[in-house]
Design a protein around this motif. Structure first.
Motif, PDB file in Angstrom:
ATOM      1  N   THR A   1       0.828  -1.208   0.000  1.00  0.00           N
ATOM      2  CA  THR A   1       0.000   0.000   0.000  1.00  0.00           C
ATOM      3  C   THR A   1       0.864   1.261   0.000  1.00  0.00           C
ATOM      4  O   THR A   1       0.528   2.251  -0.651  1.00  0.00           O
ATOM      5  CB  THR A   1      -0.947   0.023   1.210  1.00  0.00           C
ATOM      6  OG1 THR A   1      -0.194  -0.159   2.422  1.00  0.00           O
ATOM      7  CG2 THR A   1      -1.983  -1.081   1.111  1.00  0.00           C
TER       8      THR A   1
ATOM      9  N   THR B   1       0.824   3.795  -3.188  1.00  0.00           N
ATOM     10  CA  THR B   1       0.432   5.189  -2.951  1.00  0.00           C
ATOM     11  C   THR B   1       1.477   6.142  -3.507  1.00  0.00           C
ATOM     12  O   THR B   1       1.149   7.144  -4.161  1.00  0.00           O
ATOM     13  CB  THR B   1       0.228   5.452  -1.450  1.00  0.00           C
ATOM     14  OG1 THR B   1      -0.788   4.574  -0.947  1.00  0.00           O
ATOM     15  CG2 THR B   1      -0.189   6.882  -1.210  1.00  0.00           C
ATOM     16  N   ARG B   2       2.751   5.844  -3.271  1.00  0.00           N
ATOM     17  CA  ARG B   2       3.814   6.713  -3.767  1.00  0.00           C
ATOM     18  C   ARG B   2       3.888   6.685  -5.287  1.00  0.00           C
ATOM     19  O   ARG B   2       4.158   7.723  -5.913  1.00  0.00           O
ATOM     20  CB  ARG B   2       5.154   6.298  -3.146  1.00  0.00           C
ATOM     21  CG  ARG B   2       5.204   6.518  -1.643  1.00  0.00           C
ATOM     22  CD  ARG B   2       6.582   6.284  -1.068  1.00  0.00           C
ATOM     23  NE  ARG B   2       6.583   6.445   0.377  1.00  0.00           N
ATOM     24  CZ  ARG B   2       7.674   6.444   1.126  1.00  0.00           C
ATOM     25  NH1 ARG B   2       8.861   6.301   0.573  1.00  0.00           N
ATOM     26  NH2 ARG B   2       7.586   6.598   2.442  1.00  0.00           N
TER      27      ARG B   2
ATOM     28  N   ALA C   1       1.300   6.150  -7.280  1.00  0.00           N
ATOM     29  CA  ALA C   1       0.121   6.883  -7.749  1.00  0.00           C
ATOM     30  C   ALA C   1       0.322   8.389  -7.658  1.00  0.00           C
ATOM     31  O   ALA C   1      -0.187   9.150  -8.493  1.00  0.00           O
ATOM     32  CB  ALA C   1      -1.106   6.475  -6.935  1.00  0.00           C
ATOM     33  N   LEU C   2       1.078   8.830  -6.651  1.00  0.00           N
ATOM     34  CA  LEU C   2       1.323  10.257  -6.455  1.00  0.00           C
ATOM     35  C   LEU C   2       2.629  10.718  -7.105  1.00  0.00           C
ATOM     36  O   LEU C   2       3.066  11.855  -6.891  1.00  0.00           O
ATOM     37  CB  LEU C   2       1.365  10.573  -4.949  1.00  0.00           C
ATOM     38  CG  LEU C   2       0.069  10.287  -4.178  1.00  0.00           C
ATOM     39  CD1 LEU C   2       0.265  10.536  -2.690  1.00  0.00           C
ATOM     40  CD2 LEU C   2      -1.081  11.149  -4.712  1.00  0.00           C
TER      41      LEU C   2
ATOM     42  N   ASP D   1       0.405  12.789   5.669  1.00  0.00           N
ATOM     43  CA  ASP D   1      -0.041  13.575   4.519  1.00  0.00           C
ATOM     44  C   ASP D   1      -0.619  14.921   4.923  1.00  0.00           C
ATOM     45  O   ASP D   1      -0.740  15.820   4.082  1.00  0.00           O
ATOM     46  CB  ASP D   1      -1.100  12.794   3.733  1.00  0.00           C
ATOM     47  CG  ASP D   1      -0.543  11.527   3.104  1.00  0.00           C
ATOM     48  OD1 ASP D   1       0.664  11.510   2.806  1.00  0.00           O
ATOM     49  OD2 ASP D   1      -1.315  10.568   2.910  1.00  0.00           O
TER      50      ASP D   1
ATOM     51  N   PRO E   1      -5.767   6.685   5.660  1.00  0.00           N
ATOM     52  CA  PRO E   1      -6.710   5.935   4.821  1.00  0.00           C
ATOM     53  C   PRO E   1      -6.977   4.535   5.374  1.00  0.00           C
ATOM     54  O   PRO E   1      -6.040   3.819   5.751  1.00  0.00           O
ATOM     55  CB  PRO E   1      -6.002   5.871   3.457  1.00  0.00           C
ATOM     56  CG  PRO E   1      -4.559   6.126   3.757  1.00  0.00           C
ATOM     57  CD  PRO E   1      -4.526   7.031   4.937  1.00  0.00           C
TER      58      PRO E   1
ATOM     59  N   SER F   1      -5.426   0.958   3.831  1.00  0.00           N
ATOM     60  CA  SER F   1      -4.148   0.370   4.238  1.00  0.00           C
ATOM     61  C   SER F   1      -4.369  -0.685   5.320  1.00  0.00           C
ATOM     62  O   SER F   1      -3.823  -1.797   5.256  1.00  0.00           O
ATOM     63  CB  SER F   1      -3.208   1.463   4.743  1.00  0.00           C
ATOM     64  OG  SER F   1      -1.980   0.916   5.185  1.00  0.00           O
TER      65      SER F   1
ATOM     66  N   VAL G   1      -5.004   0.213  -4.579  1.00  0.00           N
ATOM     67  CA  VAL G   1      -4.518   1.412  -3.892  1.00  0.00           C
ATOM     68  C   VAL G   1      -4.340   2.556  -4.888  1.00  0.00           C
ATOM     69  O   VAL G   1      -4.686   3.712  -4.605  1.00  0.00           O
ATOM     70  CB  VAL G   1      -3.197   1.120  -3.162  1.00  0.00           C
ATOM     71  CG1 VAL G   1      -2.622   2.394  -2.552  1.00  0.00           C
ATOM     72  CG2 VAL G   1      -3.421   0.079  -2.071  1.00  0.00           C
TER      73      VAL G   1
ATOM     74  N   THR H   1      -6.378   6.061  -4.774  1.00  0.00           N
ATOM     75  CA  THR H   1      -5.605   7.293  -4.601  1.00  0.00           C
ATOM     76  C   THR H   1      -5.938   8.344  -5.652  1.00  0.00           C
ATOM     77  O   THR H   1      -6.147   9.519  -5.326  1.00  0.00           O
ATOM     78  CB  THR H   1      -4.096   6.983  -4.628  1.00  0.00           C
ATOM     79  OG1 THR H   1      -3.795   6.015  -3.614  1.00  0.00           O
ATOM     80  CG2 THR H   1      -3.274   8.236  -4.371  1.00  0.00           C
ATOM     81  N   ASN H   2      -5.959   7.949  -6.928  1.00  0.00           N
ATOM     82  CA  ASN H   2      -6.195   8.959  -7.973  1.00  0.00           C
ATOM     83  C   ASN H   2      -7.247   8.563  -8.994  1.00  0.00           C
ATOM     84  O   ASN H   2      -7.327   9.170 -10.068  1.00  0.00           O
ATOM     85  CB  ASN H   2      -4.879   9.297  -8.698  1.00  0.00           C
ATOM     86  CG  ASN H   2      -4.217   8.067  -9.294  1.00  0.00           C
ATOM     87  OD1 ASN H   2      -4.841   7.014  -9.403  1.00  0.00           O
ATOM     88  ND2 ASN H   2      -2.955   8.185  -9.682  1.00  0.00           N
TER      89      ASN H   2
END
Length: 230
Positions: free
Chosen positions: A18, A22-23, A25-26, A38, A70, A73, A111, A115-116
């Motif tokens: 996760t 997440t990283r 996706a960002l 965050d 979130p 996770s 994830v 996220t996006n």
């Protein structure tokens, strides 16, 4: 004792996946950096990163600013912590790596979608081809060609009518070609039930894309778990 180790390993892997997803996706490529909140940007101490325990201990909030972490996770940590020992005791040595790797793959995509609201087509298709070939080399195709074509056409019609996103369509095709039409139908049923519960309980703007991939993942998790007892 082995079951306990597998439980802890599953929780740790769930937390790791996760975090990395997440990283990605960002577009945060510093995978060697410490995790930060965050909301306030404070570095999270190691004892607040212990899978499952830390989330429960802090009630899902940052220790410093009380920002809400979130929940997905925690959910994936628990899911993989349960599925790793369960799969190990129920599957053969050939099936176990395939199933666990597929769950990791789905978790990663989930994830990213959460996220996006978007998943990587390259990652989805590339990983999907790998799992389809992996299953084919071990067990052959799970269904007849006619069943595969008919179900694929059904999913295509849903996608064409915009009842299903392109990423969701591709992922369901991958699930079908890896585990079979019947498995995919059951997983989709659970995914629809999960998405309805999510839709009516979580406030979401009408203009937002609906993240269906996590619900497909939930359906696959439940279908695999049920297959061990039926």
């Amino acid at each position: 004792m082995l079951i306990s180790y597998l439980f802890l390993l599953g929780a740790c892997l769930g937390s790791f996946i996760t975090c990395i997803a997440t990283r990605c996706a960002l577009n945060q490529n510093q995978f060697n950096k410490r995790s930060i909140c965050d909301y306030c940007g404070t570095k999270i101490p190691w004892f607040d990163l212990i899978p499952i325990y830390a989330y429960l201990r802090l009630h899902g909030h940052c220790r410093f600013c009380k920002g809400l972490f979130p929940a997905y996770s925690f959910i994936f940590e628990c899911s993989l912590a349960a599925m790793l020992p369960l799969s190990f005791t129920q599957l053969s040595l050939f099936e176990f790596p395939l199933i666990i790797a597929f769950l990791f793959y789905l978790t990663f995509l989930s994830v990213m979608d959460f996220t996006n609201r978007l998943i990587s087509s390259r990652l989805t298709i590339g990983g999907g081809i790998l799992f389809i070939l992996w299953h084919y080399l071990l067990f052959g195709f799970p269904d007849s060609l006619i069943a595969i074509i008919l179900f694929s056409l059904f999913l295509f019609v849903l996608c064409f009518q915009q009842k299903l996103g392109l990423g969701d369509f591709i992922l369901l095709i991958i699930v079908q070609l890896t585990f079979g039409v019947q498995f995919c139908l059951i997983a989709t049923l659970f995914a629809c039930i999960s998405s309805l519960i999510y839709f009516f309980t979580v406030k979401q703007s009408r203009c937002q894309f609906f993240p269906f991939v996590p619900h497909i993942t939930f359906g696959v998790y439940i279908t695999i778990a049920l297959s061990f007892f039926i």
